[in-house]
Write a protein that holds these residues in place. Structure first.
Motif, mmCIF file in Angstrom:
data_model
loop_
_atom_site.group_PDB
_atom_site.id
_atom_site.type_symbol
_atom_site.label_atom_id
_atom_site.label_comp_id
_atom_site.label_asym_id
_atom_site.label_seq_id
_atom_site.Cartn_x
_atom_site.Cartn_y
_atom_site.Cartn_z
ATOM 1 N N LYS A 1 0.734 -1.265 -0.082
ATOM 2 C CA LYS A 1 0.008 -0.012 0.013
ATOM 3 C C LYS A 1 0.908 1.210 -0.024
ATOM 4 C CE LYS A 1 -3.909 -2.285 1.424
ATOM 5 N NZ LYS A 1 -4.758 -2.536 0.312
ATOM 6 N N ASP A 2 0.241 2.418 -0.279
ATOM 7 C CA ASP A 2 0.965 3.810 -0.302
ATOM 8 C C ASP A 2 1.731 3.787 0.952
ATOM 9 O OD1 ASP A 2 -0.027 4.201 -2.790
ATOM 10 O OD2 ASP A 2 -1.415 5.515 -2.308
ATOM 11 N N HIS A 3 1.019 3.829 2.093
ATOM 12 C CA HIS A 3 1.807 4.223 3.559
ATOM 13 C C HIS A 3 2.910 3.215 3.641
ATOM 14 C CE1 HIS A 3 -1.685 1.283 4.293
ATOM 15 N NE2 HIS A 3 -0.423 0.809 5.421
ATOM 16 N N ASP A 4 2.782 1.727 3.290
ATOM 17 C CA ASP A 4 3.972 0.917 3.327
ATOM 18 C C ASP A 4 5.141 1.266 2.489
ATOM 19 O OD1 ASP A 4 2.513 -0.776 5.293
ATOM 20 O OD2 ASP A 4 1.744 -1.728 3.431
ATOM 21 N N ALA B 1 8.614 2.507 4.197
ATOM 22 C CA ALA B 1 9.846 1.875 3.777
ATOM 23 C C ALA B 1 10.826 2.864 3.255
ATOM 24 C CB ALA B 1 9.621 0.707 2.686
ATOM 25 N N TYR B 2 10.423 3.827 2.470
ATOM 26 C CA TYR B 2 11.394 4.726 1.932
ATOM 27 C C TYR B 2 12.037 5.713 2.948
ATOM 28 C CZ TYR B 2 12.673 9.014 -0.123
ATOM 29 O OH TYR B 2 13.300 10.474 -0.615
ATOM 30 N N ARG B 3 10.980 6.159 3.816
ATOM 31 C CA ARG B 3 11.468 7.047 4.852
ATOM 32 C C ARG B 3 12.677 6.160 5.811
ATOM 33 N NH1 ARG B 3 6.505 10.569 6.922
ATOM 34 N NH2 ARG B 3 6.448 11.678 4.994
ATOM 35 N N LYS B 4 12.442 4.966 6.050
ATOM 36 C CA LYS B 4 13.330 4.382 7.059
ATOM 37 C C LYS B 4 14.626 4.214 6.142
ATOM 38 C CE LYS B 4 14.004 -0.486 8.537
ATOM 39 N NZ LYS B 4 13.394 -1.763 8.552
ATOM 40 N N LEU B 5 14.562 3.714 4.860
ATOM 41 C CA LEU B 5 15.740 3.551 4.135
ATOM 42 C C LEU B 5 16.754 4.914 4.045
ATOM 43 C CD1 LEU B 5 14.746 0.784 1.966
ATOM 44 C CD2 LEU B 5 16.314 0.653 3.604
ATOM 45 N N VAL C 1 9.668 5.735 -8.820
ATOM 46 C CA VAL C 1 8.800 4.891 -9.742
ATOM 47 C C VAL C 1 7.916 4.090 -9.045
ATOM 48 C CG1 VAL C 1 9.498 2.802 -10.874
ATOM 49 C CG2 VAL C 1 11.187 4.635 -10.975
ATOM 50 N N CYS C 2 7.857 3.695 -7.707
ATOM 51 C CA CYS C 2 6.893 2.757 -7.409
ATOM 52 C C CYS C 2 5.554 3.669 -6.777
ATOM 53 C CB CYS C 2 7.384 2.301 -6.031
ATOM 54 S SG CYS C 2 8.727 1.010 -6.445
ATOM 55 N N ILE C 3 5.666 4.969 -6.185
ATOM 56 C CA ILE C 3 4.770 5.692 -6.088
ATOM 57 C C ILE C 3 3.442 5.685 -7.063
ATOM 58 C CG2 ILE C 3 5.608 6.978 -3.945
ATOM 59 C CD1 ILE C 3 5.577 9.305 -5.800
ATOM 60 N N PRO C 4 2.091 5.582 -6.733
ATOM 61 C CA PRO C 4 1.055 5.532 -7.891
ATOM 62 C C PRO C 4 1.044 6.981 -8.511
ATOM 63 C CG PRO C 4 0.269 5.066 -5.703
ATOM 64 C CD PRO C 4 1.724 5.271 -5.504
ATOM 65 N N GLU C 5 0.640 6.938 -9.748
ATOM 66 C CA GLU C 5 0.591 7.883 -10.568
ATOM 67 C C GLU C 5 -0.155 9.420 -9.809
ATOM 68 O OE1 GLU C 5 1.567 10.266 -13.905
ATOM 69 O OE2 GLU C 5 2.120 8.128 -13.419
#
Length: 78
Positions: A16-19, A23-27, A56-60
């Protein structure tokens, strides 16, 4: 073969978007170049790769909203 951006972010393809954001913020915090002064070059390369994977992964629709608000923000600063 292409790059698996979901693997870089360490999430499933149906995340999901929040996942994705979590993950992005953590890394990003882990590999932020200023937090890794001893291996700044490697940290910078990882940070750029992680940022590219998130873009690339976030929804349009999320991407369009993000760019719209960035445009509005810069438009009113001028």
């Amino acid at each position: 073969m292409g790059v698996d951006y979901y693997k870089i972010l360490q999430v499933n393809r149906n995340a999901k978007d929040h996942d994705l954001k979590k993950a992005y913020r953590k890394l990003a915090m882990k590999w932020y170049p200023h937090k890794n002064p001893n291996n700044k070059r490697d940290a910078e390369a990882k940070f750029i790769t992680i940022s590219e994977a998130y873009d690339v992964c976030i929804p349009e629709c999320s991407r369009l909203l993000h760019y719209y608000f960035m445009l509005m923000r810069f438009r009113f600063l001028i």
